[in-house]
Design an enzyme around this catalytic site. Sequence first.
Site, PDB file in Angstrom:
ATOM      1  N   ASP A 222      25.541  62.122  45.735  1.00  0.00           N
ATOM      2  CA  ASP A 222      25.251  63.420  45.152  1.00  0.00           C
ATOM      3  C   ASP A 222      26.409  63.865  44.254  1.00  0.00           C
ATOM      4  O   ASP A 222      27.529  64.066  44.738  1.00  0.00           O
ATOM      5  CB  ASP A 222      25.062  64.419  46.311  1.00  0.00           C
ATOM      6  CG  ASP A 222      24.681  65.791  45.852  1.00  0.00           C
ATOM      7  OD1 ASP A 222      24.516  66.670  46.712  1.00  0.00           O
ATOM      8  OD2 ASP A 222      24.543  65.993  44.641  1.00  0.00           O
ATOM      9  N   GLY A 223      26.084  63.960  42.946  1.00  0.00           N
ATOM     10  CA  GLY A 223      27.093  64.467  42.014  1.00  0.00           C
ATOM     11  C   GLY A 223      27.338  63.485  40.887  1.00  0.00           C
ATOM     12  O   GLY A 223      27.848  62.386  41.128  1.00  0.00           O
TER      13      GLY A 223
ATOM     14  N   ASP B  31      20.580  73.139  47.605  1.00  0.00           N
ATOM     15  CA  ASP B  31      22.025  73.274  47.820  1.00  0.00           C
ATOM     16  C   ASP B  31      22.362  74.677  48.307  1.00  0.00           C
ATOM     17  O   ASP B  31      22.262  75.632  47.542  1.00  0.00           O
ATOM     18  CB  ASP B  31      22.768  73.004  46.508  1.00  0.00           C
ATOM     19  CG  ASP B  31      22.738  71.534  46.150  1.00  0.00           C
ATOM     20  OD1 ASP B  31      22.304  71.191  45.034  1.00  0.00           O
ATOM     21  OD2 ASP B  31      23.137  70.719  46.992  1.00  0.00           O
TER      22      ASP B  31
HETATM   23  C1  DX5 Z   1      27.108  69.930  43.993  1.00  0.00           C
HETATM   24  C2  DX5 Z   1      25.715  69.820  44.554  1.00  0.00           C
HETATM   25  C3  DX5 Z   1      24.948  68.753  43.854  1.00  0.00           C
HETATM   26  C4  DX5 Z   1      24.724  69.077  42.409  1.00  0.00           C
HETATM   27  C5  DX5 Z   1      24.488  67.812  41.659  1.00  0.00           C
HETATM   28  O1  DX5 Z   1      27.858  70.732  44.843  1.00  0.00           O
HETATM   29  O2  DX5 Z   1      25.748  69.497  45.933  1.00  0.00           O
HETATM   30  O3  DX5 Z   1      23.685  68.550  44.471  1.00  0.00           O
HETATM   31  O4  DX5 Z   1      23.628  69.930  42.276  1.00  0.00           O
HETATM   32  O5  DX5 Z   1      24.412  68.158  40.311  1.00  0.00           O
HETATM   33  P1  DX5 Z   1      24.619  67.022  39.222  1.00  0.00           P
HETATM   34  O6  DX5 Z   1      23.566  65.978  39.515  1.00  0.00           O
HETATM   35  O7  DX5 Z   1      24.377  67.749  37.927  1.00  0.00           O
HETATM   36  O8  DX5 Z   1      26.009  66.501  39.376  1.00  0.00           O
END
Ligand code: DX5
Length: 231
Positions: free
Chosen positions: A179-180, A38
């Site tokens: 994602d998220g 990221d």
């Molecule tokens: C958020 C990122 C995600 C995040 C996901 O801006 O793009 O990739 O790391 O984290 P989790 O899976 O904990 O929601």
Amino acid sequence: MTTRPVHIVPSILSADFANLGAAVRAAEAAGADAVQVDVMDGHFVPNITVGLPVVAALRRVTRLPLDVHLMIEAPERYVDAFVEAGADVLTVHVEACRHLHRTVQRIRELGARAGVALNPATPAVMVQEIMHDVDLVLVMTVNPGFGGQAFIESVVPKIEQIRRMLDRAGREDVPIEVDGGISRTTAPRVVAAGASWLVAGSAVYGHPEGVEQAIRELREAAVGQTGEGDQ
Ligand code: DX5
């Protein structure tokens, strides 16, 4: 019907930044299909994380595809450098690109796979004109910037809508990545809606029993929705 194999893609954002190499190697050993890096600039999103040197360093420690998610303004400025650093999949936000088609074309010219990402409030129609050119569509299920946020339920119909759009355009091969807030609880829902690449940060690197158990649980939860692996 095309079955799109489930990909479990740990996000390093939730890993120990003092030991990113070990975190990536653990994900690889645990059977992850790719690793998401990221990249955040403090402008497109209210956080600053890592950039080119980290992508280049992680390239040296894993054979997994590096799925680099550019949460930066005007990402076209850095597309060449991130592919050079080792990005296999390079995803840009439709909200950040003044010339999205040209940026996607450039990523593919460089030999990487091109992804386009949509924030939760960005409508599916925003990928209508680019879907013939992309290799992946990333649907954010949290507002980008931080790990550990709550899954945004209202995004699920958008996943279904984009899946229908891609399939009608003859792009059944193009995966939807989510994602998220992806966990063993939300994974079945997003896969049933048409996603197949699941990015998970806290559900992997925050799992009390470790990365291997986390990835196993996510894959079981997701695959249960597709029937993959049924004998
Ligand atoms: C958020 C990122 C995600 C995040 C996901 O801006 O793009 O990739 O790391 O984290 P989790 O899976 O904990 O929601």
